[in-house]
Design a protein around this motif. Structure first.
Motif, short mmCIF file in Angstrom:
data_model
loop_
_atom_site.label_atom_id
_atom_site.label_comp_id
_atom_site.label_asym_id
_atom_site.label_seq_id
_atom_site.Cartn_x
_atom_site.Cartn_y
_atom_site.Cartn_z
N ARG A 1 11.81 -5.51 -7.90
CA ARG A 1 10.89 -5.77 -6.79
C ARG A 1 9.46 -5.41 -7.20
N LEU B 1 6.31 -7.86 -7.41
CA LEU B 1 5.02 -7.60 -6.74
C LEU B 1 3.87 -7.71 -7.75
N THR C 1 -2.14 -6.07 -0.71
CA THR C 1 -2.30 -6.14 0.74
C THR C 1 -1.57 -4.94 1.33
N PRO C 2 -1.81 -4.59 2.60
CA PRO C 2 -1.08 -3.45 3.19
C PRO C 2 0.44 -3.61 3.08
N GLU C 3 0.95 -4.84 3.20
CA GLU C 3 2.41 -5.05 3.10
C GLU C 3 2.89 -4.79 1.67
N GLN C 4 2.11 -5.33 0.72
CA GLN C 4 2.50 -5.14 -0.69
C GLN C 4 2.46 -3.66 -1.05
N ARG C 5 1.45 -2.95 -0.55
CA ARG C 5 1.34 -1.52 -0.83
C ARG C 5 2.56 -0.76 -0.28
N LYS C 6 2.97 -1.15 0.90
CA LYS C 6 4.12 -0.49 1.53
C LYS C 6 5.38 -0.69 0.65
N ALA C 7 5.53 -1.94 0.16
CA ALA C 7 6.69 -2.24 -0.68
C ALA C 7 6.62 -1.45 -2.00
N GLU D 1 5.15 1.41 -2.42
CA GLU D 1 5.45 2.81 -2.09
C GLU D 1 6.95 3.05 -1.99
N GLU D 2 7.64 2.05 -1.46
CA GLU D 2 9.08 2.21 -1.28
C GLU D 2 9.83 2.10 -2.61
N GLU E 1 3.19 -11.32 -7.99
CA GLU E 1 2.49 -11.84 -6.80
C GLU E 1 1.02 -11.46 -6.83
#
Ligand code: GPP
Ligand code: MG
Ligand code: MG
Ligand code: MG
Length: 367
Positions: free
Chosen positions: A314, A318, A293-299, A301-302, A321
C-alpha cells in the motif's frame, strides 16, 4: 650505465611514477592485490599467537565482510591521493600506503555494515546473507563488528606510526566514526524502536541532518580528507571547500540509496530493502509526506513502519500515486547539475577533475 643507485632492492626502491590515468577497474584490481597482505597482517601478528582460535575466527570475519563490496571508499582514497600529491611524491611505496589507507576506510565501512544490518533487520548484504544471520552468529556479530573496527587502527599503527600525519589520520577516523554513530542514532530514533513511527518528525530538515551525519562524513569527506592529509596538504581553506562539495555528494548518494531501497533490483544492489517495514525516515517518505493529500497522509500513517506485506504494498502504491519516482528523477538531475556547477567554482588548486569523476562514479544517475 644504469643510473640506479647501488645496493637498492628494486622491489622497494621508491621512484616517482608516471601519474598516468589508471582505470577504476585496474585500481580495484590493485587494491585486491594488497588485501591478502592486509589479512595476514591482521590475523597472523606474532603477539596474538597465544589466541589462535581468535585469529582464525577474525580471519573468517574479515574475509566475509570486508573485501566483497564495491570498495568505493578505498578507491576514493587512492584516486584522491593521486590527484592531490605532488608528482615527485607519487612513488610505488606511497601508492601502496594510500591503498592500505583505503583498506582502513573499508574496515570502517564493514564495521558499520555488520552493525547496521542487525539494527535494520536486514537479510542480504553484497549478495550474500548478512553476517549476523550466518551459522547462528546472531548478536555475537556485535563483537565481530567491534573487532573489525579495531583492525583499522592496528593497520594504521603498523604503516603510518612514523608519518607526520599519523595523529591526524587517527583523529579523522575517530571524528567520522562518532558523527556516523550520531547519524545512526537519529536514524534509529526516527523508527521509534519498532513501534509506529511518528510521521510528524519526518521533516526535510531532520532528513538532511540524518544523512549528513550517518553517511556523508564517512563515505565522502573522510576518504578524501585522509588522502589530503597523507598527501601533506595543510591549507584549511582547501579542506573547507572540499568538505562542502563532499557533503553535497553524500546527500545525493544517500537519497539514491533510499530510492534503491524501494525501487532497486536486488541483483544489482545486493541487498533487500527494509526502509518501509522498519519505518525509516527515508527521502521517499519525507517527500511523500510533503506532497500527500490528507487522505493519502492518513493511509501512510496507518501503513508505514509495518512488516505486513499488504501494508508495504500500500505504501509503494501511495508512492506511485504521489509520483515519487518522477520527483526523484528531477531531484537527481538538478542536484547533479548543481554539483557540477559547484565543482567548477572551487578554487585553491583543488583538482576539479577528481571531484567530477567522483561525482560521476559514486552518484551515477539511475536509469
Ligand atoms: C547507511 O544507512 C548508513 C550506514 C550504513 C551507517 C551505519 C552506522 C552505524 C554506526 C552502524 P542504510 O541503513 O540506509 O544503509 P543500507 O541501505 O546499506 O543498509
Ligand atoms: Mg541498513
Ligand atoms: Mg541503517
Ligand atoms: Mg539504505
Amino acid at each position: 650505465m644504469s643510473s640506479k643507485p647501488k645496493n637498492v632492492d628494486i622491489r622497494t626502491y621508491s621512484v616517482p611514477l608516471n601519474a598516468s590515468y589508471v582505470s577504476i577497474k585496474d585500481e580495484s584490481r590493485e587494491l585486491m592485490a594488497v588485501w591478502p597482505d592486509i589479512l595476514r597482517d591482521l590475523t597472523t601478528a606474532n603477539r596474538h599467537n597465544d589466541v589462535p582460535d581468535v585469529t582464525k575466527w577474525l580471519a573468517k570475519v574479515l574475509q566475509y565482510n570486508v573485501p566483497g563490496g564495491g570498495k568505493q571508499r578505498a578507491l576514493m582514497v587512492v584516486q584522491a591521493y593521486k590527484s592531490f600529491v605532488p608528482p615527485d611524491q607519487l612513488t610505488e611505496d606511497n601508492l601502496r600506503l594510500a591503498r592500505i589507507l583505503g583498506w582502513c576506510t573499508e574496515l570502517l565501512q564493514a564495521f558499520f555494515l555488520v552493525s547496521d544490518d542487525i539494527e535494520d533487520h536486514a537479510t542480504m548484504r553484497r549478495n550474500q546473507p548478512c553476517w549476523y544471520l550466518c551459522n547462528g552468529i546472531g548478536l555475537t556479530a556485535i563483537n565481530d563488528s567491534i573487532m573489525i573496527e579495531m583492525c583499522l587502527y592496528e593497520l594504521l599503527k603498523k604503516y603510518f606510526k612514523t608519518k607526520e600525519c599519523y595523529l591526524d589520520l587517527i583523529e579523522q577516523f575517530l571524528s567520522a566514526t562518532f558523527k556516523t554513530e550520531m547519524g545512526q542514532c537519529l536514524d534509529l530514533l526516527s523508527t521509534n524502536f519498532g513501534n509506529k513511527p511518528n510521521l510528524l518528525f519526518f521533516t526535510m530538515d531532520r532528513y538532511n541532518s540524518l544523512v549528513k551525519y550517518k553517511t556523508a562524513y564517512y563515505t565522502f569527506v573522510l576518504p578524501v580528507t585522509l588522502a589530503m592529509s597523507f598527501a601533506g596538504i595543510k591549507d584549511p581553506e582547501m579542506y573547507r571547500q572540499a568538505k562542502t562539495i563532499l557533503l553535497e555528494m553524500g546527500h545525493l548518494f544517500q537519497v539514491r540509496d533510499d530510492y534503491l531501497d524501494c525501487y532497486g533490483d536486488v541483483k544489482s544492489t545486493g541487498k533487500v530493502g527494509t526502509d518501509i517495514s522498519e519505518g525509516k525516515c527515508s527521502w521517499l517518505i519525507t517527500v511523500a509526506l510533503q506532497r500527500a493529500t490528507p487522505e493519502q497522509r492518513k493511509a501512510l500513517e496507518e501503513c508505514y513502519g509495518d512488516s505486513d506485506p499488504e501494508k508495504i504494498n500500500r505504501v509503494k502504491q501511495l508512492y506511485q500515486e504521489i509520483g515519487i519516482s518522477n520527483t526523484f528523477a528531477i531531484y537527481e538531475e538538478e542536484t547533479h547539475n548543481l554539483l557540477n556547477t559547484h565543482i567548477q567554482q572551487i578554487s585553491r588548486g583543488l583538482p576539479h577533475d577528481f571531484f567530477l569523476k567522483t561525482l560521476n562514479r559514486a552518484c551515477s544517475k539511475i536509469g
